[in-house]
Motif scaffolding. Structure first.
Motif, short mmCIF file in Angstrom:
data_model
loop_
_atom_site.label_atom_id
_atom_site.label_comp_id
_atom_site.label_asym_id
_atom_site.label_seq_id
_atom_site.Cartn_x
_atom_site.Cartn_y
_atom_site.Cartn_z
N LEU A 116 0.81 -1.21 0.00
CA LEU A 116 0.00 0.00 0.00
C LEU A 116 0.85 1.27 0.00
CD1 LEU A 116 -2.61 -1.16 2.67
CD2 LEU A 116 -3.08 -0.84 0.23
N ILE A 117 1.78 1.35 0.95
CA ILE A 117 2.48 2.63 1.15
C ILE A 117 3.51 2.92 0.07
CG2 ILE A 117 2.06 2.64 3.63
CD1 ILE A 117 4.91 1.70 4.07
N ASN A 118 3.91 1.91 -0.67
CA ASN A 118 4.87 2.15 -1.74
C ASN A 118 4.21 2.56 -3.05
OD1 ASN A 118 7.88 1.50 -1.08
ND2 ASN A 118 6.68 -0.01 0.04
N THR A 119 2.90 2.37 -3.16
CA THR A 119 2.23 2.65 -4.43
C THR A 119 1.19 3.77 -4.33
OG1 THR A 119 0.59 0.92 -3.98
CG2 THR A 119 2.54 0.29 -5.26
N LEU A 120 0.80 4.15 -3.11
CA LEU A 120 -0.30 5.10 -2.93
C LEU A 120 0.11 6.27 -2.06
CD1 LEU A 120 -3.11 2.46 -2.26
CD2 LEU A 120 -2.72 3.70 -4.40
N SER A 121 -0.68 7.32 -2.13
CA SER A 121 -0.49 8.50 -1.29
C SER A 121 -1.70 8.66 -0.38
CB SER A 121 -0.33 9.76 -2.15
OG SER A 121 0.76 9.64 -3.03
N GLU A 170 0.07 -12.76 -16.47
CA GLU A 170 -1.10 -13.00 -17.32
C GLU A 170 -2.32 -12.24 -16.83
OE1 GLU A 170 -3.95 -16.77 -18.57
OE2 GLU A 170 -1.82 -17.14 -18.22
N TRP A 171 -2.46 -12.15 -15.50
CA TRP A 171 -3.63 -11.48 -14.92
C TRP A 171 -3.40 -9.99 -14.68
CZ3 TRP A 171 -4.36 -15.83 -10.74
CH2 TRP A 171 -4.85 -16.99 -11.37
N GLY A 172 -2.25 -9.49 -15.03
CA GLY A 172 -2.00 -8.07 -14.88
C GLY A 172 -2.03 -7.59 -13.44
N VAL A 173 -1.51 -8.40 -12.54
CA VAL A 173 -1.44 -8.02 -11.12
C VAL A 173 -0.26 -7.06 -10.94
CG1 VAL A 173 -1.07 -8.85 -8.76
CG2 VAL A 173 -2.48 -10.18 -10.37
N ASP A 174 -0.50 -5.95 -10.24
CA ASP A 174 0.57 -4.96 -10.06
C ASP A 174 1.40 -5.21 -8.81
OD1 ASP A 174 0.31 -3.08 -12.35
OD2 ASP A 174 -1.74 -2.98 -11.59
N VAL A 175 0.76 -5.62 -7.73
CA VAL A 175 1.50 -6.04 -6.54
C VAL A 175 0.85 -7.31 -6.00
CG1 VAL A 175 2.41 -5.44 -4.27
CG2 VAL A 175 2.02 -3.62 -5.95
N GLU A 213 6.93 2.08 -10.95
CA GLU A 213 6.82 3.45 -11.44
C GLU A 213 5.95 4.28 -10.50
OE1 GLU A 213 8.07 6.38 -13.92
OE2 GLU A 213 8.68 4.25 -13.98
N ALA A 214 4.85 3.70 -10.02
CA ALA A 214 3.98 4.41 -9.08
C ALA A 214 4.70 4.73 -7.78
CB ALA A 214 2.73 3.57 -8.79
N SER A 215 5.62 3.86 -7.38
CA SER A 215 6.35 4.07 -6.12
C SER A 215 7.23 5.31 -6.17
CB SER A 215 7.20 2.85 -5.77
OG SER A 215 8.32 2.73 -6.62
N LYS A 216 7.57 5.77 -7.38
CA LYS A 216 8.43 6.95 -7.51
C LYS A 216 7.70 8.23 -7.13
CE LYS A 216 11.13 4.87 -11.28
NZ LYS A 216 11.49 4.97 -12.72
#
Length: 238
Positions: free
Chosen positions: A78-83, A191-196, A222-225
């Motif tokens: 959560l915390i690495n991909t969201l604000s 295949e399922w396009g899972v991001d994390v 990329e989102a983590s940046k």
């Protein structure tokens, strides 16, 4: 109060986890610690990080092995991909999804909890309505779902979730708790396009509790940046 007395022999655990640890794993643990500055450590971890991709069925994901529990792996995702304040659609279908939603709220995210009766799967019709209503603003930043709800044994269809995101051309990240599914059920990150995707050592991997294993897609990295959640111990960059 009765003091705990260790008894010889095997304890039979008939639960989803922590599972009984196989004897070869126990024997492999019977050794001294390795000096973490030894050249043996990077040699070992490089092989492990490549091999662990296989359990996620990914060639593009970046795995991270963190000394933590599944709860810590949740937080890492959560915390690495969201604000703080980001909107998250999350499915409440049992005790573990309930706990993950509680964590999401306590971390300061705007959680839209889609609740189904326990023993039922995620309400994908409700997800489709939210994705349709969210166009073209795309305020929803992530969809968080438990692949297999340990408390009820219900497995969600991740391919169907990805199909809905693609159908509506929605850029929300797909965050998946695979704690009781990865290595036990079919899991196809690429295949399922899972991001994390995340799991823990104490379930189907049949190891002691204490290792959280997270795998991040290129989109998640990329989102983590740009994610602005406060993070220290769980910071992927570190």
């Amino acid at each position: 109060m009765v003091d705990y007395v260790y008894g010889p022999g095997r304890t039979h655990l008939f639960v989803p986890g922590p599972v009984n640890i196989p004897d070869p794993v126990i024997r492999a643990m019977n050794r001294q610690n390795e000096d973490y500055r030894s050249p043996a450590v990077p040699a070992l971890t490089k092989v492990l990080l490549e091999d662990v991709k296989k359990i996620f069925k990914t060639t593009t994901g970046t795995p991270l092995m963190i000394p933590t529990t599944g709860t810590g792996a949740w937080e890492s995702a959560l915390i690495n991909t969201l604000s703080s304040g980001d909107r998250v659609v999350s499915f409440l279908i049992g005790q573990f999804s309930l706990l993950w939603i509680d964590q999401q709220r306590r971390l300061g995210f705007d959680v839209d909890a889609v609740e189904s009766e326990w023993g039922q799967g995620a309400d994908l019709a409700a997800l489709e309505r939210r994705l349709r209503d969210d166009a073209p603003r795309h305020a929803i930043k992530a969809v968080a779902i438990v692949h297999n709800e340990t408390a009820t044994g219900v497995t969600n269809d991740l391919a169907a979730v990805r199909a809905l995101l693609d159908k509506h051309a929605h850029p929300a990240l797909l965050l998946v708790d695979g704690v009781s599914s990865i290595c036990a059920l079919d899991f196809r990150m690429d295949e399922w396009g899972v991001d994390v995707a995340l799991t823990g050592s104490q379930k189907a991997l049949s190891m002691p509790t204490g290792m959280g294993i997270v795998c991040a897609s290129p989109r998640a990295l990329e989102a983590s940046k740009t994610a602005r959640s406060v993070r220290v111990f769980f910071d992927w960059k570190d």
